[in-house]
Enzyme design. Sequence first.
Site, PDB file in Angstrom:
ATOM      1  N   TYR A 158       3.803   4.951  11.941  1.00  0.00           N
ATOM      2  CA  TYR A 158       4.099   3.536  12.166  1.00  0.00           C
ATOM      3  C   TYR A 158       5.016   2.883  11.138  1.00  0.00           C
ATOM      4  O   TYR A 158       5.468   1.782  11.341  1.00  0.00           O
ATOM      5  CB  TYR A 158       2.799   2.735  12.295  1.00  0.00           C
ATOM      6  CG  TYR A 158       1.817   2.906  11.145  1.00  0.00           C
ATOM      7  CD1 TYR A 158       1.950   2.156   9.985  1.00  0.00           C
ATOM      8  CD2 TYR A 158       0.754   3.808  11.232  1.00  0.00           C
ATOM      9  CE1 TYR A 158       1.055   2.300   8.941  1.00  0.00           C
ATOM     10  CE2 TYR A 158      -0.151   3.956  10.189  1.00  0.00           C
ATOM     11  CZ  TYR A 158       0.004   3.199   9.040  1.00  0.00           C
ATOM     12  OH  TYR A 158      -0.874   3.352   8.009  1.00  0.00           O
ATOM     13  N   HIS A 174      -3.531   4.462   4.662  1.00  0.00           N
ATOM     14  CA  HIS A 174      -4.654   3.510   4.688  1.00  0.00           C
ATOM     15  C   HIS A 174      -5.909   4.164   4.107  1.00  0.00           C
ATOM     16  O   HIS A 174      -6.578   3.613   3.251  1.00  0.00           O
ATOM     17  CB  HIS A 174      -4.901   3.046   6.120  1.00  0.00           C
ATOM     18  CG  HIS A 174      -6.168   2.270   6.279  1.00  0.00           C
ATOM     19  ND1 HIS A 174      -6.330   1.011   5.758  1.00  0.00           N
ATOM     20  CD2 HIS A 174      -7.340   2.596   6.868  1.00  0.00           C
ATOM     21  CE1 HIS A 174      -7.557   0.583   6.028  1.00  0.00           C
ATOM     22  NE2 HIS A 174      -8.188   1.526   6.687  1.00  0.00           N
ATOM     23  N   ARG A 176       0.866  -1.179   0.000  1.00  0.00           N
ATOM     24  CA  ARG A 176       0.000   0.000   0.000  1.00  0.00           C
ATOM     25  C   ARG A 176       0.901   1.227   0.000  1.00  0.00           C
ATOM     26  O   ARG A 176       1.520   1.538   1.013  1.00  0.00           O
ATOM     27  CB  ARG A 176      -0.865  -0.048   1.266  1.00  0.00           C
ATOM     28  CG  ARG A 176      -1.964   0.976   1.321  1.00  0.00           C
ATOM     29  CD  ARG A 176      -2.549   1.023   2.718  1.00  0.00           C
ATOM     30  NE  ARG A 176      -1.754   1.876   3.580  1.00  0.00           N
ATOM     31  CZ  ARG A 176      -1.595   1.715   4.885  1.00  0.00           C
ATOM     32  NH1 ARG A 176      -2.158   0.707   5.506  1.00  0.00           N
ATOM     33  NH2 ARG A 176      -0.864   2.568   5.578  1.00  0.00           N
TER      34      ARG A 176
HETATM   35  C1  LIG Z   1     -14.817  -5.603  11.638  1.00  0.00           C
HETATM   36  C2  LIG Z   1     -13.965  -4.387  11.435  1.00  0.00           C
HETATM   37  N1  LIG Z   1     -13.065  -4.038  12.376  1.00  0.00           N
HETATM   38  C3  LIG Z   1     -12.321  -2.938  12.225  1.00  0.00           C
HETATM   39  C4  LIG Z   1     -12.444  -2.163  11.120  1.00  0.00           C
HETATM   40  C5  LIG Z   1     -11.604  -0.905  10.965  1.00  0.00           C
HETATM   41  N2  LIG Z   1     -10.650  -1.088   9.864  1.00  0.00           N
HETATM   42  C6  LIG Z   1     -10.918  -0.645   8.628  1.00  0.00           C
HETATM   43  S1  LIG Z   1      -9.761  -1.090   7.525  1.00  0.00           S
HETATM   44  C7  LIG Z   1      -8.832  -1.855   8.707  1.00  0.00           C
HETATM   45  C8  LIG Z   1      -7.551  -2.527   8.307  1.00  0.00           C
HETATM   46  C9  LIG Z   1      -7.765  -3.537   7.210  1.00  0.00           C
HETATM   47  O1  LIG Z   1      -6.574  -4.090   6.808  1.00  0.00           O
HETATM   48  P1  LIG Z   1      -6.494  -5.177   5.665  1.00  0.00           P
HETATM   49  O2  LIG Z   1      -7.524  -6.225   5.874  1.00  0.00           O
HETATM   50  O3  LIG Z   1      -5.094  -5.620   5.575  1.00  0.00           O
HETATM   51  O4  LIG Z   1      -6.919  -4.406   4.342  1.00  0.00           O
HETATM   52  P2  LIG Z   1      -6.264  -3.110   3.683  1.00  0.00           P
HETATM   53  O5  LIG Z   1      -6.994  -1.923   4.230  1.00  0.00           O
HETATM   54  O6  LIG Z   1      -4.820  -3.101   4.003  1.00  0.00           O
HETATM   55  O7  LIG Z   1      -6.536  -3.230   2.215  1.00  0.00           O
HETATM   56  C10 LIG Z   1      -9.451  -1.745   9.957  1.00  0.00           C
HETATM   57  C11 LIG Z   1      -8.899  -2.261  11.217  1.00  0.00           C
HETATM   58  C12 LIG Z   1     -13.399  -2.553  10.152  1.00  0.00           C
HETATM   59  N3  LIG Z   1     -13.606  -1.846   9.033  1.00  0.00           N
HETATM   60  N4  LIG Z   1     -14.140  -3.662  10.332  1.00  0.00           N
END
Ligand SMILES: Cc1ncc(C[n+]2csc(CCOP(=O)(O)OP(=O)(O)O)c2C)c(N)n1
Lengths: 344, 414
Positions: B314, B305, B301
């Site tokens: 971080y 985020h 990425r």
């Molecule tokens: C059930 C849930 N918990 C927490 C969140 C908050 N949240 C949004 S994106 C994220 C990180 C997701 O990381 P990843 O699965 O690696 O996907 P990326 O965003 O890196 O594509 C979090 C913790 C959420 N959307 N849904």
Amino acid sequence: MAAPAMERTDVTNGSARPDATRTVTMAKSLNMGLRSALEQDPKVLVMGEDVGKLGGVFRVTDGLQKDFGEHRVLDTPLAESGIIGTAVGLAIRGYRPVCEIQFDGFIFPGYDQIVSQLAKLHFRSQGKVKMPVVVRVPFGGGIGAVEHHSESPESLFAHIGGLKVVSCSNPVDAYWMLRQAIECDDPVLFFEPKRRYYEKAELNTEAQPPPLFASRVLRRGTAATIATYGPTVPTCLAAANAAAEEGTELEVIDLRSLSPLDLGPVFESVRRTGRLVLASEAPPESSITSEITARVQQECFYSLEAPVLRVTGFDVPYPPTKLEKHFLPDLDRVLDAVDRSLAF
Amino acid sequence: MSPEHWTRPAHPADEPDNGVTSGPPAATAAKPTREQVIAGLRATSEGGADLVQLLTPEGERVTHPDFDIDLTAAQLRDLYRDMVLVRRFDREGNALQRQGQLGIWVPLLGQEAAQIGAGRALRSGDMAFPSYREHGVAWCRGLDPTELLGIFRGTDHGSWDPLSTGFHLYTIVIGNQALNAAGYAMGQKFDGKVGDDDGEATMVFFGDGATSQGDVHEAMVWGSVYDAPLVLFCQNNQWAISEPLERQTRVPLYQRAAGYGFPGIRVDGNDVLASLAVSKWALDECRHGNGPVLIEAFTYRMDAHTTTDDPTRYRLSDELEAWKLKDPIERLRVHLVREHDADQAFFDEVQAESDELAARFREFCFSMPEPDPGRIFSEVYADPSPAVTAQRDELLGYLDGFAEQPAAAQGGVH
Ligand SMILES: Cc1ncc(C[n+]2csc(CCOP(=O)(O)OP(=O)(O)O)c2C)c(N)n1
């Protein structure tokens, strides 16, 4: 990593220090509350997604991992059932976990563990197993976020026997209520009004705190009573100020504790004013405001001059942000309800 | 290629030495150090024979014994064009957020190849279940990028029809869509749409963080025991907000598939050719009834985020710099120039097209109408609820009152 030795903040009988009073945001006061709990009790843990290096998405846990280490402040894997379920296990083992759920809408993967285990273990074990777990939930709307970031699910938890549910509305309460929730031997769902995180107040960390599971009268008045909690408390206080300019004195009560509900002050107030308006962002059906309505008509039937009126969200999924101004109770809708009550 | 190749139990002698799976059987093996585990998780083209790659970061075409693909120069140009256009409107979305036009934007920068490769492998009868960063897959499914704007501007929760586009709504609750996709794929199978070249398949997208959720684990169980035509496409972009991959797993993610009994493949997610080739193969397996398949697209990425995130808290800029050298668009550009005589005119043309798209995207954003307050209550139920209808009438009546006395409407601050 051991916690560095730090000065102990004594809640009950500390002698006043010059730096005991500071102007802080709610996010900062929660951070201070967590910090002092971590300092005082080595069994207190902070756990959740991004609570470590990032300090949480709202920075409520900022700097805690740096000072207390990775085993006191845990960046957990991304799984809410895991966060709550392991907190239950840690509590069985004698820890006092404080879990952070990142946003209201993400508590549901953890709902099973909350309802099936966290709420019931004390009862199932006939009191042999204590569940001193706090689950912190930033909740409510008004920050212009996408789906699942603005919900008010507190009634779902108040409905569950074995859980305690509280909501703070200002930085001073936030500090003391969090400290007391962590000290409580029962599971506490701690709802933080996220759109108030950056509002400020003067906090004296050596003051005598009011009890946790009690409502508080924030403003005295005679014309009508408004009872509310969390994000709508400042809205209702602003409404009362506006009404006062026109000569109408409204009493405003911050419920603070949603389960158990402390309705004594509400009954007492309604007996004087004869009118009650309830405000909450949550959808109204089968909610905390329905519960209060039922109990007030039961206890204060002969004092009521008007039906209990509610100003709430609607019984629909939370709408896109361009529509939330119509969804959230605002000052005008609160005053409109007061006017309708007074017109009876 | 048989699935057994990927699912048979690990044998010490033929496992790549990535510091995790080599050595004596687990019971007697010395516990790998934390550093070794992390090195294993992060092993890439430099470190792992397990990474499927067809185009090196230097733009050199390489072959792979199991996955190869024969593309014409025209097809390669199309893939390049896709990536450039998608990157362009992604950057425009980011800029629009910075200018206060959007509440938030979720950038895909750096993940173009993973998404275009997977997206272009899908056929019209297939179904895609995205998470929230899959703007490139949306593009491949034929959505106009402007259809994504409502979510980020806050006028709707998704404006397209999931059924006619074959592209489900964005899903924000991490991992939920994996089970929904497994169910959809089961339906394709129950409907008899699986079994030959014309079969249908479902592809679900999620991140490395999502692999920690029970829903994703359960989707693998369901997909596997019902032999569902399900391709689980994990974009491992190394970070779940502030949490690195090693906070989610102790084994490379693609290796988890073995535990569910289906193939897991790690592909270079910055290589659009490899992403396309592996996705085509996996979808084909599913069409013929040999699903599920897990694909781990190993990528990065490049941006925050979301626009509310601050990655400087971080992660180190060194990491970012290293991944810049693996840019998915640049490597295809070099390849096109070297091997396919792509000239400046072609690149200028794509550039001009991307500028036009960005301008149209921006204009559309500015001209989006405010949603009607009645929308709060419409389509909540298929069979309308009297209580919700009454709430709608009450709110609309209340708002009408303001129209007559505009002064009162000013007071709505809280
Ligand atoms: C059930 C849930 N918990 C927490 C969140 C908050 N949240 C949004 S994106 C994220 C990180 C997701 O990381 P990843 O699965 O690696 O996907 P990326 O965003 O890196 O594509 C979090 C913790 C959420 N959307 N849904």
